[in-house]
Design a protein around this motif. Structure first.
Motif, mmCIF file in Angstrom:
data_model
loop_
_atom_site.group_PDB
_atom_site.id
_atom_site.type_symbol
_atom_site.label_atom_id
_atom_site.label_comp_id
_atom_site.label_asym_id
_atom_site.label_seq_id
_atom_site.Cartn_x
_atom_site.Cartn_y
_atom_site.Cartn_z
ATOM 1 N N PRO A 357 0.716 -1.141 0.011
ATOM 2 C CA PRO A 357 0.222 0.147 -0.023
ATOM 3 C C PRO A 357 0.802 1.283 -0.056
ATOM 4 N N CYS A 358 2.113 1.064 0.369
ATOM 5 C CA CYS A 358 3.102 2.280 0.339
ATOM 6 C C CYS A 358 4.512 1.855 0.285
ATOM 7 N N PRO A 359 5.402 2.528 0.198
ATOM 8 C CA PRO A 359 6.735 1.966 0.308
ATOM 9 C C PRO A 359 6.964 1.239 1.746
ATOM 10 N N CYS A 360 6.709 1.688 2.625
ATOM 11 C CA CYS A 360 6.979 1.042 3.736
ATOM 12 C C CYS A 360 6.188 -0.465 4.158
ATOM 13 N N GLY A 361 4.936 -0.377 3.365
ATOM 14 C CA GLY A 361 4.176 -1.540 3.509
ATOM 15 C C GLY A 361 3.105 -1.435 4.623
ATOM 16 N N LYS A 362 2.946 -0.339 5.438
ATOM 17 C CA LYS A 362 2.231 -0.442 6.437
ATOM 18 C C LYS A 362 1.080 0.525 6.474
ATOM 19 N N TYR A 363 0.882 1.180 5.216
ATOM 20 C CA TYR A 363 -0.348 1.892 5.184
ATOM 21 C C TYR A 363 -1.683 1.338 4.799
ATOM 22 N N PHE A 364 -2.347 0.626 5.821
ATOM 23 C CA PHE A 364 -3.576 0.093 5.747
ATOM 24 C C PHE A 364 -4.193 0.030 7.200
ATOM 25 N N GLU A 369 0.578 3.262 11.585
ATOM 26 C CA GLU A 369 2.074 2.703 11.779
ATOM 27 C C GLU A 369 2.913 2.968 10.594
ATOM 28 N N CYS A 370 2.239 3.764 9.237
ATOM 29 C CA CYS A 370 3.069 3.916 8.147
ATOM 30 C C CYS A 370 3.780 5.290 8.336
ATOM 31 N N GLY A 371 5.185 5.254 8.069
ATOM 32 C CA GLY A 371 5.858 6.572 8.224
ATOM 33 C C GLY A 371 6.240 7.178 6.760
ATOM 34 N N CYS A 372 5.489 6.757 5.952
ATOM 35 C CA CYS A 372 5.839 7.247 4.473
ATOM 36 C C CYS A 372 4.924 8.666 4.561
ATOM 37 N N ALA A 373 5.613 9.707 3.803
ATOM 38 C CA ALA A 373 5.183 11.124 3.526
ATOM 39 C C ALA A 373 4.025 11.041 2.468
HETATM 40 ZN ZN LIG Z 1 4.194 3.427 4.413
#
Ligand SMILES: [Zn+2]
Length: 508
Positions: A357-364, A369-373
């Protein structure tokens, strides 16, 4: 004296029967090959002379000219060695010229006189039979593969001595190492040959399982977005298992590609099941599309012909690689331009993309928990270009399995039965337009044939700018597949609503 026979050269997966004519005349000893030979073919001069020497045959100490026709056809590779040697031996009167002339000969010669297996024997033999020549002599190690072509009368030879003796030349010797050595096939099984895993292994995931079934029934390309470990790969690898068997014609085409790629085990017969290819995101464009120096080899997209191409972590693929998918997605084939000309390979595959879902994989979920801008998330999906995503009818989220959802799912056989039924209905409806699955239906057809009563809400979304015209077409394609699966004659309002839900992955 003139000796004649035939062989086959390949451009892409297309085989062309060529005439090999040897002429032995008085003059200084020499060997000239005319008719557009490439480097490997020119080296045939050395291989053929050495093989004759090792076999105890006397090379004519005269002027030998070999002519390959048609001259306009670029000829490549070492597969014409055996034909070349036999044409010369026929011209020299060492073997029965009329018998040599009546067959097609395919095989590369080793310096010791052995006949080495070649790639692409299946399309080569198919071309020979199609041209009306059914007597075909191939390397022993390729015999099982050649025999898969209906109508071919195949003889396998292990050495030039073996072939020459069969054509009436008694005065030959064969290196004992050749006759004792068990022939080794050039092919090796790869991922495409793995028996498919079963849908029953997928726990929970009702939405993703449904999307997979719809993709199979309608031939729709599928995009799955979900965190690592949610089961995207597990689902994708099970798509071939719920697709129908390949038709006879597709089986020959698919097997021909794998014969050329060297990824085919002839002991299992023609490939009857849809192949599965999953190149890594670090793969080069040549590995994906096909490549090679003079003549190209089929790449992953062609090895996936008739089956499934799975790109896991799709945004991580090089942009250039993703761009190259547009031509095959549009035309079902890929044309590779090389020094010796263009070769075409079939590349009609069902595309399955997967992404985190995002580069770090935690945007769900809450996404906390997602740290991506946000800009990094947008850029991540931006790498999958509009033209590529435009061809993908189904975009679904795959969520991590929740506790308690660990019951076994339906088996692949049960799902495949529904898929086959739905496909039969779609094919009978669409065949007069030249299509077989809903994914091929044009926007015009969809708008003309979908009942207006079913599309009212979708038209409203279109008017409000919540849906693009292309998005509306994709929704209708999926709605027809849902109707086929549900046994409805046409999409209903409820099915169109379900179709909209199946492609509303929230764009980051
Ligand atoms: Zn992320």
């Amino acid at each position: 004296m003139i000796g004649r026979t035939r062989s086959v050269v390949l451009t892409g997966v297309a085989g062309h029967v060529i005439e090999v004519e040897a002429h032995v005349a008085s003059g200084l000893p020499s060997l000239t090959i005319v008719g557009l030979p490439d480097a490997a073919l020119s080296e045939a001069r050395d291989r053929v002379r050495a093989a004759c020497g090792s076999t105890g045959l006397t090379w004519p100490a005269r002027r030998v000219t070999v002519n390959l026709t048609p001259a306009t056809l670029p000829k490549s590779g070492a597969g014409t060695d055996l034909a070349l040697a036999l044409a010369v031996l026929a011209a020299a009167g060492d073997v029965d010229a009329s018998q040599v002339a009546s067959a097609v000969h395919i095989g590369e010669l080793g310096l010791d006189g052995r006949v080495r297996p070649v790639r692409g024997i299946l399309p080569a033999v198919a071309a020979a039979v199609k041209s009306g020549v059914t007597r075909i002599v191939v390397p022993e190690a390729n015999r099982a593969e050649a025999a898969l072509i209906p109508g071919a009368r195949v003889t396998g030879v292990r050495s030039l001595a073996h072939a020459a003796r069969a054509y009436g030349c008694a005065d030959v010797r064969e290196d004992p190492a050749i006759s004792q050595r068990r022939p080794v096939a050039s092919a090796h099984p790869d991922a495409a040959m793995r028996p498919g895993a079963d849908m029953a292994d997928v726990r929970g995931q009702p939405e993703a399982r449904a999307a997979l079934e719809v993709a199979a029934a309608g031939g729709h390309h599928l995009f799955m977005v979900g965190p690592p470990g949610a089961g995207k790969t597990m689902l994708a690898t099970r798509l071939p298992g719920i697709l129908p068997d390949l038709s006879d014609r597709d089986a020959v085409d698919v097997t021909s590609v794998h014969s050329l790629a060297g990824t085919f085990d002839p002991d299992g017969g023609l490939m009857r099941r849809p192949p599965f290819e999953a190149p890594h995101h670090s793969a080069s464009a040549a590995a994906i599309v096909g490549g090679g120096s003079a003549w190209a080899r089929p790449g992953a997209i062609s090895r996936a012909h008739g089956g499934v191409l799975f790109l896991d972590e799709a945004p991580e693929f090089a942009t250039r690689v993703l761009q190259t998918l547009r031509q095959p997605l549009e035309h079902g084939e890929v044309v590779l331009h090389r020094a010796l000309g263009a070769s075409r390979y079939p590349a009609r595959f069902q595309l399955v993309l997967a992404a985190n879902p995002c580069p770090c994989g935690k945007y769900f979920g809450s996404g906390s928990e997602c740290g991506c801008a946000p800009v990094a998330r947008r850029r991540y999906f931006g790498r999958l270009s509009g033209p590529l995503l435009d061809r993908i009818d189904l975009q679904v989220e795959v969520r991590p399995v929740r506790r308690g959802f660990d019951e076994a799912g339906e088996s692949s056989a049960d799902v495949a039965a529904r898929v086959a039924q739905a496909r039969a209905v779609a094919t009978s409806r669409l065949s007069e337009w030249g299509w077989s699955v809903n994914a091929q239906a044009s926007g015009t057809w969809l708008r003309d044939h979908t009942p207006a009563s079913a599309t009212r809400d979708m038209m409203q979304a279109l008017d409000q700018g919540l849906l693009t015209a292309r998005g509306a077409d994709r929704t209708l394609r999926v709605a027809w597949t849902l109707a086929d699966l549900a046994g409805e004659p046409a999409p209903t309002a409820a099915l169109v609503a379900t179709a909209m839900a199946l492609r509303t992955r929230v764009a980051a």
